[in-house]
Design a protein around this motif. Structure first.
Motif, mmCIF file in Angstrom:
data_model
loop_
_atom_site.group_PDB
_atom_site.id
_atom_site.type_symbol
_atom_site.label_atom_id
_atom_site.label_comp_id
_atom_site.label_asym_id
_atom_site.label_seq_id
_atom_site.Cartn_x
_atom_site.Cartn_y
_atom_site.Cartn_z
ATOM 1 N N VAL A 184 0.857 -1.175 0.000
ATOM 2 C CA VAL A 184 0.000 0.000 0.000
ATOM 3 C C VAL A 184 0.899 1.234 0.000
ATOM 4 N N SER A 185 0.450 2.274 -0.640
ATOM 5 C CA SER A 185 1.225 3.508 -0.727
ATOM 6 C C SER A 185 0.742 4.489 0.328
ATOM 7 N N VAL A 186 1.622 4.827 1.260
ATOM 8 C CA VAL A 186 1.328 5.798 2.318
ATOM 9 C C VAL A 186 2.594 6.615 2.544
ATOM 10 N N GLY A 187 2.624 7.818 2.015
ATOM 11 C CA GLY A 187 3.802 8.664 2.161
ATOM 12 C C GLY A 187 3.816 9.471 3.432
ATOM 13 N N PHE A 188 2.623 9.685 4.003
ATOM 14 C CA PHE A 188 2.476 10.511 5.202
ATOM 15 C C PHE A 188 1.098 10.257 5.773
ATOM 16 N N VAL A 189 0.877 10.659 7.015
ATOM 17 C CA VAL A 189 -0.416 10.423 7.664
ATOM 18 C C VAL A 189 -1.093 11.716 8.098
ATOM 19 N N ASP A 190 -0.536 12.872 7.722
ATOM 20 C CA ASP A 190 -1.127 14.163 8.078
ATOM 21 C C ASP A 190 -2.479 14.314 7.386
ATOM 22 N N PRO A 191 -3.587 14.462 8.141
ATOM 23 C CA PRO A 191 -4.919 14.474 7.517
ATOM 24 C C PRO A 191 -5.177 15.691 6.637
ATOM 25 N N GLU A 192 -4.680 16.867 7.026
ATOM 26 C CA GLU A 192 -4.919 18.056 6.221
ATOM 27 C C GLU A 192 -4.177 17.981 4.891
ATOM 28 N N LEU A 193 -2.936 17.528 4.927
ATOM 29 C CA LEU A 193 -2.167 17.414 3.700
ATOM 30 C C LEU A 193 -2.743 16.324 2.804
ATOM 31 N N TRP A 194 -3.201 15.226 3.407
ATOM 32 C CA TRP A 194 -3.842 14.167 2.618
ATOM 33 C C TRP A 194 -5.022 14.727 1.827
ATOM 34 N N ARG A 195 -5.898 15.476 2.478
ATOM 35 C CA ARG A 195 -7.058 16.026 1.780
ATOM 36 C C ARG A 195 -6.646 16.989 0.671
ATOM 37 N N ALA A 196 -5.526 17.669 0.856
ATOM 38 C CA ALA A 196 -5.088 18.677 -0.112
ATOM 39 C C ALA A 196 -4.450 18.061 -1.352
ATOM 40 N N SER A 271 2.002 24.362 -9.818
ATOM 41 C CA SER A 271 0.831 25.233 -9.858
ATOM 42 C C SER A 271 0.087 25.184 -8.522
ATOM 43 N N TRP A 272 -0.091 23.965 -7.978
ATOM 44 C CA TRP A 272 -0.733 23.833 -6.664
ATOM 45 C C TRP A 272 0.123 24.487 -5.592
ATOM 46 N N LEU A 273 1.423 24.266 -5.648
ATOM 47 C CA LEU A 273 2.326 24.801 -4.641
ATOM 48 C C LEU A 273 2.295 26.333 -4.645
ATOM 49 N N SER A 274 2.231 26.931 -5.813
ATOM 50 C CA SER A 274 2.224 28.399 -5.904
ATOM 51 C C SER A 274 0.948 28.989 -5.304
ATOM 52 N N ARG A 275 -0.144 28.205 -5.319
ATOM 53 C CA ARG A 275 -1.398 28.670 -4.716
ATOM 54 C C ARG A 275 -1.411 28.451 -3.206
ATOM 55 N N GLU A 276 -0.950 27.294 -2.776
ATOM 56 C CA GLU A 276 -1.100 26.896 -1.374
ATOM 57 C C GLU A 276 0.125 27.182 -0.507
ATOM 58 N N HIS A 277 1.315 27.094 -1.090
ATOM 59 C CA HIS A 277 2.551 27.314 -0.339
ATOM 60 C C HIS A 277 3.545 28.103 -1.194
ATOM 61 N N PRO A 278 3.207 29.320 -1.563
ATOM 62 C CA PRO A 278 4.064 30.071 -2.499
ATOM 63 C C PRO A 278 5.498 30.265 -2.005
ATOM 64 N N ARG A 279 5.688 30.309 -0.696
ATOM 65 C CA ARG A 279 7.044 30.508 -0.166
ATOM 66 C C ARG A 279 7.960 29.325 -0.472
ATOM 67 N N LEU A 280 7.356 28.156 -0.764
ATOM 68 C CA LEU A 280 8.155 26.965 -1.042
ATOM 69 C C LEU A 280 8.576 26.845 -2.504
ATOM 70 N N VAL A 281 7.976 27.624 -3.375
ATOM 71 C CA VAL A 281 8.280 27.485 -4.803
ATOM 72 C C VAL A 281 9.769 27.677 -5.094
ATOM 73 N N PRO A 282 10.416 28.741 -4.582
ATOM 74 C CA PRO A 282 11.863 28.881 -4.858
ATOM 75 C C PRO A 282 12.683 27.712 -4.343
ATOM 76 N N ARG A 283 12.280 27.135 -3.212
ATOM 77 C CA ARG A 283 13.036 26.021 -2.648
ATOM 78 C C ARG A 283 12.868 24.764 -3.511
ATOM 79 N N TYR A 284 11.672 24.586 -4.073
ATOM 80 C CA TYR A 284 11.460 23.455 -4.973
ATOM 81 C C TYR A 284 12.224 23.634 -6.279
ATOM 82 N N LEU A 285 12.247 24.860 -6.789
ATOM 83 C CA LEU A 285 12.988 25.105 -8.017
ATOM 84 C C LEU A 285 14.476 24.871 -7.812
ATOM 85 N N GLU A 286 14.932 25.110 -6.592
ATOM 86 C CA GLU A 286 16.336 24.829 -6.280
ATOM 87 C C GLU A 286 16.588 23.319 -6.213
#
Length: 351
Positions: A184-196, A271-286
């Motif tokens: 089974v695939s389970v990367g994390f158990v955080d309920p809010e992030l799962w729904r997102a 695209s999702w990251l820029s809407r929900e966590h824009p501060r993380l976009v530069p770190r992901y691009l890195e």
């Protein structure tokens, strides 16, 4: 054509309203809440057992995929790009326009019985989930599993779905005659992030309960801890919480994998990251500026910690004896002509 096996057996209408591959397919929508906004293209495929290209970074050689597109709607799904080969987009179309190979079970039985087939391990759920929501209606997997059981052909299943438990009878029957495993695939158990980021999937804890049930019934089941999301689920505390619950579920093993962003998935995720966590976009691009994979040093640090936690929490130590056993009551496969004894198959594992 790369997706020639998806072409229809017969010719179809020249209807510009449907993708080129689906002209002549039966196009369905269902007036039920769980299928709201979704379109299903029922096709008759030309083949169902696919050989994986040698250049692919996967530990298996053959797959069966009864569906294309996936209602799990995982934003990061690496398979999104494959929808573009079908004249559909890798974003909303991937989530809502599902190709259904209605003759999958029939083809599986035919191809497994071919003299050219070598009894190789078959992996399922490795592109899109074979136990996504559509499977509850189409029930293609029951016919596929019956064909694999009757051919005594080894197989494995990877899923985020709990619907696999519907087929527990077929899985246990197959495990009596060949090598059967699941993850089974389970990367994390955080309920809010799962729904997102996995809005169409069952709750991660229900997936872990599924893992426990499979092991209790003799089907060895581990956890693909994937994806681990940089800066969202990769902290020591978050990893510890996830691994602890995986251990408590009695998983036979744990395989941690850091998010990879292939074309198609990359654009949809950013695209999702820029809407929900824009501060993380530069770190992901890195992290992902040079390709689909995070730097090896980062991957090794995160997956190394996950493995240390797995050792600390005892992942695999409490596996029921039934799940550890090798198939012991092997019987010859069933054919229309009667039982036959196949050659010893080459046994490959998902791991």
């Amino acid at each position: 054509m790369r997706w020639d096996n998806l072409r229809l057996a017969g010719s179809g209408r020249d209807d510009p309203a449907v993708p080129l591959f689906a002209r002549g397919a039966v196009t369905r929508t269902f007036d039920t809440p769980e299928f709201s906004g979704m379109t299903f293209y029922e096709i008759r495929a030309r083949s169902i057992i696919n050989r994986v290209p040698a250049a692919s970074r996967v530990p298996f050689e053959y797959t069966i995929n009864p569906y294309r597109g996936c209602s799990h709607k995982c934003i990061y799904c690496f398979a999104r790009k494959t929808h573009e080969y079908l004249d559909l987009d890798s974003g909303a179309d991937f989530d809502s326009k599902i190709v259904v190979k209605v003759n999958a079970a029939e083809l599986a039985r035919k191809e497994l019985a071919s003299p050219r087939w070598g009894g190789h391990h078959v992996a399922m759920g490795t592109n899109v989930d074979c136990y996504q929501r559509a499977e509850g209606r189409y029930q293609l997997m029951r016919g596929i599993l019956a064909a694999l059981r009757d051919a005594a052909n080894p197989f494995s299943i990877l899923t985020k779905g709990t619907l696999i438990l519907r087929d527990l009878d077929l899985l246990t029957e197959a495990a009596d005659v060949t090598d059967v495993s699941a993850d089974v695939s389970v990367g994390f158990v955080d309920p809010e992030l799962w729904r997102a980021v996995e809005p169409g999937t069952p709750n991660p804890r229900r997936r872990l309960e599924t893992c426990a049930t499979l092991n209790d019934n003799g089907i060895a089941c581990g956890v693909l801890m994937a994806p681990i999301l940089p800066y969202l689920t990769d902290s020591p505390a978050q990893l510890d919480r996830t691994v602890k619950e995986i251990a408590e579920a009695g998983a036979t093993h744990l395989v941690p994998i850091v998010l990879h962003l292939r074309p198609g998935a990359r654009e949809w995720w950013l695209s999702w990251l820029s809407r929900e966590h824009p501060r993380l976009v530069p770190r992901y691009l890195e992290l992902y500026g040079r390709g689909s994979y995070a730097p090896k040093a980062y991957q090794q640090r995160v997956t190394g910690l996950a493995r240390e936690l797995a050792e600390r929490h005892g992942v695999g130590r409490s596996v029921p004896a039934m799940a550890r056993r090798a198939p012991s009551r092997r019987r010859p496969p069933i054919t229309p002509e009667g039982p036959v004894v196949p050659p010893e198959p080459e046994q490959l594992r998902l791991l």
